[in-house]
Scaffold this motif. Sequence first.
Motif, PDB file in Angstrom:
ATOM      1  N   ALA A 237       0.835  -1.204   0.000  1.00  0.00           N
ATOM      2  CA  ALA A 237       0.000   0.000   0.000  1.00  0.00           C
ATOM      3  C   ALA A 237       0.871   1.255   0.000  1.00  0.00           C
ATOM      4  O   ALA A 237       0.571   2.235  -0.690  1.00  0.00           O
ATOM      5  N   ARG A 238       1.961   1.222   0.737  1.00  0.00           N
ATOM      6  CA  ARG A 238       2.882   2.362   0.793  1.00  0.00           C
ATOM      7  C   ARG A 238       3.531   2.594  -0.565  1.00  0.00           C
ATOM      8  O   ARG A 238       3.693   3.738  -1.013  1.00  0.00           O
ATOM      9  N   ILE A 239       3.914   1.534  -1.238  1.00  0.00           N
ATOM     10  CA  ILE A 239       4.513   1.661  -2.572  1.00  0.00           C
ATOM     11  C   ILE A 239       3.524   2.327  -3.521  1.00  0.00           C
ATOM     12  O   ILE A 239       3.874   3.240  -4.281  1.00  0.00           O
ATOM     13  N   LYS A 240       2.274   1.888  -3.469  1.00  0.00           N
ATOM     14  CA  LYS A 240       1.258   2.464  -4.354  1.00  0.00           C
ATOM     15  C   LYS A 240       1.026   3.939  -4.040  1.00  0.00           C
ATOM     16  O   LYS A 240       0.833   4.761  -4.951  1.00  0.00           O
ATOM     17  N   LEU A 241       1.071   4.262  -2.760  1.00  0.00           N
ATOM     18  CA  LEU A 241       0.881   5.656  -2.370  1.00  0.00           C
ATOM     19  C   LEU A 241       2.041   6.525  -2.822  1.00  0.00           C
ATOM     20  O   LEU A 241       1.845   7.577  -3.441  1.00  0.00           O
ATOM     21  N   VAL A 242       3.267   6.087  -2.528  1.00  0.00           N
ATOM     22  CA  VAL A 242       4.451   6.892  -2.815  1.00  0.00           C
ATOM     23  C   VAL A 242       4.627   7.114  -4.315  1.00  0.00           C
ATOM     24  O   VAL A 242       4.924   8.227  -4.765  1.00  0.00           O
ATOM     25  N   PHE A 243       4.428   6.065  -5.096  1.00  0.00           N
ATOM     26  CA  PHE A 243       4.660   6.178  -6.534  1.00  0.00           C
ATOM     27  C   PHE A 243       3.395   6.491  -7.320  1.00  0.00           C
ATOM     28  O   PHE A 243       3.434   6.564  -8.543  1.00  0.00           O
ATOM     29  N   GLY A 244       2.287   6.668  -6.610  1.00  0.00           N
ATOM     30  CA  GLY A 244       1.057   7.050  -7.291  1.00  0.00           C
ATOM     31  C   GLY A 244       0.583   6.019  -8.282  1.00  0.00           C
ATOM     32  O   GLY A 244       0.127   6.360  -9.376  1.00  0.00           O
ATOM     33  N   ILE A 245       0.698   4.745  -7.929  1.00  0.00           N
ATOM     34  CA  ILE A 245       0.310   3.698  -8.870  1.00  0.00           C
ATOM     35  C   ILE A 245      -1.204   3.588  -8.921  1.00  0.00           C
ATOM     36  O   ILE A 245      -1.868   3.419  -7.915  1.00  0.00           O
ATOM     37  N   GLY A 246      -1.724   3.689 -10.119  1.00  0.00           N
ATOM     38  CA  GLY A 246      -3.150   3.508 -10.328  1.00  0.00           C
ATOM     39  C   GLY A 246      -3.326   2.769 -11.625  1.00  0.00           C
ATOM     40  O   GLY A 246      -3.260   1.546 -11.676  1.00  0.00           O
ATOM     41  N   HIS A 247      -3.455   3.526 -12.680  1.00  0.00           N
ATOM     42  CA  HIS A 247      -3.635   2.923 -13.997  1.00  0.00           C
ATOM     43  C   HIS A 247      -2.330   2.848 -14.771  1.00  0.00           C
ATOM     44  O   HIS A 247      -2.286   2.345 -15.878  1.00  0.00           O
ATOM     45  N   GLY A 248      -1.284   3.396 -14.193  1.00  0.00           N
ATOM     46  CA  GLY A 248      -0.022   3.361 -14.922  1.00  0.00           C
ATOM     47  C   GLY A 248       1.143   3.436 -13.970  1.00  0.00           C
ATOM     48  O   GLY A 248       1.043   3.071 -12.815  1.00  0.00           O
ATOM     49  N   TYR A 249       2.259   3.936 -14.445  1.00  0.00           N
ATOM     50  CA  TYR A 249       3.469   4.015 -13.634  1.00  0.00           C
ATOM     51  C   TYR A 249       3.768   5.463 -13.305  1.00  0.00           C
ATOM     52  O   TYR A 249       3.283   6.382 -13.967  1.00  0.00           O
ATOM     53  N   PRO A 250       4.573   5.711 -12.305  1.00  0.00           N
ATOM     54  CA  PRO A 250       4.774   7.080 -11.813  1.00  0.00           C
ATOM     55  C   PRO A 250       5.424   7.985 -12.841  1.00  0.00           C
ATOM     56  O   PRO A 250       6.391   7.628 -13.479  1.00  0.00           O
ATOM     57  N   SER A 251       4.824   9.164 -13.011  1.00  0.00           N
ATOM     58  CA  SER A 251       5.447  10.160 -13.880  1.00  0.00           C
ATOM     59  C   SER A 251       6.331  11.077 -13.058  1.00  0.00           C
ATOM     60  O   SER A 251       7.293  11.638 -13.554  1.00  0.00           O
ATOM     61  N   SER A 252       5.991  11.233 -11.790  1.00  0.00           N
ATOM     62  CA  SER A 252       6.837  12.008 -10.879  1.00  0.00           C
ATOM     63  C   SER A 252       6.398  11.704  -9.459  1.00  0.00           C
ATOM     64  O   SER A 252       5.269  11.283  -9.220  1.00  0.00           O
ATOM     65  N   LEU A 253       7.297  11.929  -8.526  1.00  0.00           N
ATOM     66  CA  LEU A 253       6.964  11.684  -7.125  1.00  0.00           C
ATOM     67  C   LEU A 253       6.285  12.907  -6.535  1.00  0.00           C
ATOM     68  O   LEU A 253       6.504  14.029  -6.995  1.00  0.00           O
ATOM     69  N   PRO A 254       5.453  12.704  -5.540  1.00  0.00           N
ATOM     70  CA  PRO A 254       4.872  13.858  -4.849  1.00  0.00           C
ATOM     71  C   PRO A 254       5.978  14.758  -4.321  1.00  0.00           C
ATOM     72  O   PRO A 254       6.950  14.276  -3.752  1.00  0.00           O
ATOM     73  N   ARG A 255       5.858  16.043  -4.528  1.00  0.00           N
ATOM     74  CA  ARG A 255       6.898  16.974  -4.099  1.00  0.00           C
ATOM     75  C   ARG A 255       6.897  17.140  -2.584  1.00  0.00           C
ATOM     76  O   ARG A 255       7.876  17.569  -2.009  1.00  0.00           O
ATOM     77  N   SER A 256       5.807  16.820  -1.945  1.00  0.00           N
ATOM     78  CA  SER A 256       5.756  16.930  -0.493  1.00  0.00           C
ATOM     79  C   SER A 256       5.345  15.588   0.081  1.00  0.00           C
ATOM     80  O   SER A 256       4.256  15.104  -0.164  1.00  0.00           O
ATOM     81  N   LEU A 257       6.250  14.989   0.810  1.00  0.00           N
ATOM     82  CA  LEU A 257       5.964  13.700   1.440  1.00  0.00           C
ATOM     83  C   LEU A 257       6.006  13.889   2.950  1.00  0.00           C
ATOM     84  O   LEU A 257       6.960  13.521   3.614  1.00  0.00           O
ATOM     85  N   SER A 258       4.984  14.493   3.478  1.00  0.00           N
ATOM     86  CA  SER A 258       4.939  14.770   4.905  1.00  0.00           C
ATOM     87  C   SER A 258       4.472  13.533   5.655  1.00  0.00           C
ATOM     88  O   SER A 258       4.163  12.506   5.076  1.00  0.00           O
ATOM     89  N   ALA A 259       4.408  13.650   6.965  1.00  0.00           N
ATOM     90  CA  ALA A 259       3.974  12.520   7.788  1.00  0.00           C
ATOM     91  C   ALA A 259       2.542  12.117   7.458  1.00  0.00           C
ATOM     92  O   ALA A 259       2.151  10.969   7.618  1.00  0.00           O
TER      93      ALA A 259
END
Length: 469
Positions: A237-259
């Motif tokens: 679940a964390r991998i999907k959240l961090v890399f924004g996995i949904g229908h494809g692969y990550p185009s960029s990481l979230p610029r803010s990864l707060s707690a």
Amino acid sequence: MALETWLIKVKKSISNSLDTARSSIPNSKSSKHKSNVGVLSFEIAGLMSKLLHIWNSLSDKSIIRLRDESISLEGVRKIVSNDESFLLGLACAEMTENVRLVAKSISRISKRCQDSNLQCFDRWFDEFANSGHDSHGWVLSSKDMEAKNKKMDRYVSVTATLYKEMEELSTIENSLRKCFQCKEHESSIKEQKIIDLQQKLLWQRQEVKYLKEKSLWNRSFDMVVSMLVRSIFTILARIKLVFGIGHGYPSSLPRSLSASATVHPTENPNVCNFVSGPLKSSKPEENKDLAVRFFESNSKLLKPPPSTLGAAALALHYANLIIIMEKMIKSPQLVGVDAREDLYAMLPSSIRSSLRARLKGVGFSASDPVLAGEWRTALGRILGWLSPLAHNMIKWQSERSFEHQNLLPKTNVLLLQTLFFANKEKTEAAITELLVGLNYIWRFEREMTAKALLECSNFNGLLNSQSSS
């Protein structure tokens, strides 16, 4: 005679205690409803260590380092790729593949559980990997995951201590057996040795018994598998959240990864709100095929393109070659003729051809100190971005060798930071440049050394002629 009788009694006593210890081990058939993991605790501790390592590599700090440092390495940008989306996709795919491999081991162990849901872990994990459906609420909140990690870390530590103490117990038992078999000249010495070893054996057995109670050894399969399952669900679940996995692969990481960007349970236990969208809506019976496609799609990303060193199976060889050249460039005066020939023998035909073409027409003299200095600067600049990838390649490979496959990785080196995905043509061009420069500074050092020796010889000859006259 009295001594022999006493020794026989001691030997029988130890033998009986060993038999008692063996008989105390629960029979798998008679204790089916409460089966402990036993010797499998060491393998399970290894799986827990790997899960802890993966989770730590997904922390905010690690992800920011991945985005700002790892994929921004000069060497990565020069010979791997300058496409941030592609590089992030590689990082995501490798982490997902590591999770899949751990899940495979958990699935095998889960078959020993009494809980039917845990026995079907692979099915539920496949469903979750595809659609994000967490039918049993196995995804933990950030707070619960941290608490679970601390608990697993304690189990790993105590189980590792148990392993060492069991080895020590085996050593003492072997020493005692040898002591019975050996023939000491002084019977009193032998008697004292046996008494000491027997006392050590008693203490060591108590220590091992205590550690078995505190470690994973005496825990049930249902208990330890439940910990592993909840951990790996939360990690995916964390991998999907961090890399924004949904229908494809990550185009960029979230610029803010707060707690607040950590994994939290959803209000609806059947849908994970941290997934940007299900890979594909499906019926339960379709989950297996969909999951295969999900993990296969990640595996395909890790398959190197034909133009790379990984596809040519040259990544590790070139890494060793670069490291050898790095040492030679640092101390060219120490490089002998045999070492040069050995280096040349390591070169593939493609580099040999390009090297011959570059050296064609080059004079035999290498006495220009300015040119030698320029070459040193140029070689240092090339090694500055090429050498880290070569060293990372060695680290990555050694940590995944057969001897270390069950050990915890000591680094967070990813394949994208190695030579595996490096463009073959660009890498060979850089290596050729290093060889041309090394050739010049090596000859320059030899000429300077020969010149110094000649001047020293002439000076000594002059002194000798003056003294004789």
